[in-house]
Structure formats: structure tokens, C-alpha cells
Design an enzyme around this catalytic site. Structure first.
Site, PDB file in Angstrom:
ATOM      1  N   LYS A  11       4.933   3.738  -2.275  1.00 47.10           N
ATOM      2  CA  LYS A  11       4.179   4.389  -3.367  1.00 47.10           C
ATOM      3  C   LYS A  11       4.173   5.753  -3.240  1.00 47.10           C
ATOM      4  CE  LYS A  11      -0.044   5.550  -1.379  1.00 47.10           C
ATOM      5  NZ  LYS A  11      -0.565   6.544  -1.339  1.00 47.10           N
ATOM      6  N   ASP A 136      -5.868   0.946  -1.486  1.00 46.96           N
ATOM      7  CA  ASP A 136      -4.476   0.587  -2.354  1.00 46.96           C
ATOM      8  C   ASP A 136      -3.926  -0.455  -2.315  1.00 46.96           C
ATOM      9  OD1 ASP A 136      -4.596   3.381  -2.296  1.00 46.96           O
ATOM     10  OD2 ASP A 136      -3.177   3.937  -0.854  1.00 46.96           O
TER      11      ASP A 136
END
Length: 289
Positions: A11, A136
Site C-alpha cells: 500500500k 492498517d
């Protein structure tokens, strides 16, 4: 289904603002997550024996600290009769890079074993398990680009133009906890509406501190800024720049100084993991007809 390679994509935080520190020590954030079509891969062989094995082992990381094993164990507690798995990891993403390697591996384990074990937990239930492993993890579980607030757990799906990114990993490891505990970290960026954030200049509030503590990050950013606007992702150490097409990004990658590590990948709004899960579900349906 044991022959499926389940992706654990990287990401990027396209911006990261630290809005304040809460009484519990966690920080209020505003950030924008997207995925890259680049990352680790995992395969799973389901066993009736509830034992969990991971190969190859990650040096220096015992099972009780390994996010893959911890994710599988948490999911086992939701099964009426626990099953096990032999898990194989192909590691590509660096540790301490700010691109979500450990969190993505954990999310892929939850999503894949939820499917393979027939646990049938909802995405919301998997995300609730995921946040126990790391802030996350839920965004990787949900599999869509998102604007995040709170400690990163309040997610709003978003769709932005999909561009190409050159990512550079400096030769250093940045510990997220150390950055957020540092008294010099800026913690006073005002909260903004999403539409204002998208229209404004993007920045990473952790970048200045990380550059000060890790000159390798400052060097990488300085080099990349010669070619395109660039920022650090997460708490580092990786830095990135966006390009309109792949060829431009690869031209800059080819100029990377000797000994530096980098890669080019496409930014995507839908995670490669979500796409593989959909294919696996279709395969199950077709096999049952």
C-alpha cells in the site's frame, strides 16, 4: 484450492496527517490508502490437524510475534472445530518500509483462510479481528482504496485515478512505534474535509522526523525529487513518486544509483487480494454445480 497464490499487496499512503495525540497514547490521523499491484504471495494447504506452520520462517520473528500465525490463530477461535494449515510465504515487501508488508500478510491470511476453512465471517468481522493485529490490517481486509481517520480504522472507500508509481526502499528500517513516540513528531495538523484534502497539497507529517533520524531516507527523497514530486509513505522508509505512464517510471528506475532498491508498480483502487477472492469464490460455485 491449495494451488492458489494469494497476493498480499503493498500500500501507499498518498498523504498522512497527524492531527493529535489521544489520552490512550494513540494518534488521530487522516490518510489516503491505495494499493499497488506488487507484493508478497502466500499459499495455504488446509489440514484437519489444527497445527499451523509457516515456511520459510522469518528470521528473528517467533510465531507468537508473527502476524501471519497470529492472524490464523485468531481466526481459528471462530471455528466450531479448528482446522490447521501449512502456509508458504514468498516475501517481496521489505520490513520497516511503510508499505504494509506485515499488515498485508496478516490480512491475506484472514481473507484466504476464512474462505478455505469455510468460516464464512463477514468482511466487517474480519476487519474487527484485523484491527487487533494492527491499525492498517482492516484496509487490506476490505480491499478498496480508502480515506482513513481515527487511528486508521475509520475507513471511507474512495476512487482516485490509477497511476504508476516508482517506489524506492532506502537501506534502513524505520520502527513505526519509535516515530509516533518521538516528542519531535508534529501532531497539530488541523483536520480537514476530504474534498479539501483531495484538492490541496499532499504531505506526510512523519517525513521531516524520519529524514532527520534516517539520512538514507533524506538522500532517496532528494534524488527522486530531481525527477518528480515525491513523498514518503507511512512512517517510512520507502519513498515514492507518481507517473502518468509505466515507461516514464521505468526510465527513472533505470537511473537508480548502484546498490539502491526500487520497483515500479501500478496503483489500484481494488486490491489484487479482492480480485483473487472473487475468482476463488467463482471456482467454488462452479465446482459445486
Amino acid at each position: 484450492m491449495s494451488n492458489i497464490l494469494w497476493p498480499a499487496p503493498a500500500k501507499l499512503n498518498l498523504f498522512l496527517h497527524v492531527n493529535g495525540r489521544r489520552p490512550d497514547g494513540y494518534h488521530e490521523l487522516q490518510t489516503l490508502f491505495i494499493f499497488l499491484d506488487h507484493g508478497d504471495t502466500l499459499s495455504f494447504e488446509v489440514t484437519e490437524d489444527p497445527a499451523l506452520t509457516l515456511s520459510p520462517a522469518i528470521p528473528g520473528v517467533p510465531d507468537e510475534e508473527n502476524l501471519i500465525i497470529r492472524a490464523a490463530r485468531l481466526l481459528q477461535t471462530r471455528l466450531p472445530t479448528p482446522k490447521g494449515a501449512r502456509i508458504r510465504l514468498t516475501k517481496v515487501l521489505p520490513m520497516g518500509g511503510g508499505i504494509g508488508g506485515g499488515s498485508s500478510d496478516a490480512a491475506t491470511t484472514l481473507v484466504a483462510l476464512n474462505h478455505l476453512w469455510g468460516a464464512d465471517l463477514s468482511v466487517d468481522e474480519l476487519a474487527e479481528i484485523g484491527v487487533r493485529l494492527g491499525a492498517d490490517v482492516p484496509v487490506f481486509v476490505r480491499g478498496v482504496a480508502a480515506f482513513a481517520e481515527g487511528v486508521g480504522e475509520r475507513l471511507r472507500p474512495i476512487e482516485i485515478p490509477e497511476r504508476w508509481y516508482l517506489v524506492i526502499k532506502p537501506e534502513c528500517h524505520v520502527a513505526t512505534a519509535a516515530i509516533f513516540q518521538d516528542p519531535d513528531l508534529p501532531r497539530d495538523t488541523p483536520k480537514m474535509r476530504l474534498q479539501d484534502l483531495l484538492a490541496g497539497e499532499w504531505k506526510n507529517d512523519c517525513e521531516g522526523l524520519v529524514k532527520k533520524r534516517h539520512p538514507e531516507v533524506a538522500n532517496a527523497l532528494g534524488w527522486l525529487l530531481e525527477y518528480a514530486p515525491s513523498r514518503m509513505t507511512g512512517t517510512g522508509a520507502c519513498v515514492f513518486a507518481a507517473f502518468e505512464d509505466e515507461s516514464l517510471a521505468r526510465e527513472v528506475l533505470a537511473k537508480l544509483p548502484d546498490g539502491w532498491m526500487g520497483f515500479v508498480a501500478k496503483g489500484v483502487n481494488i486490491s489484487p487480494l479482492a480480485n483473487i477472492l472473487q475468482l476463488a469464490r467463482h471456482a467454488n460455485v462452479a465446482g459445486s454445480i
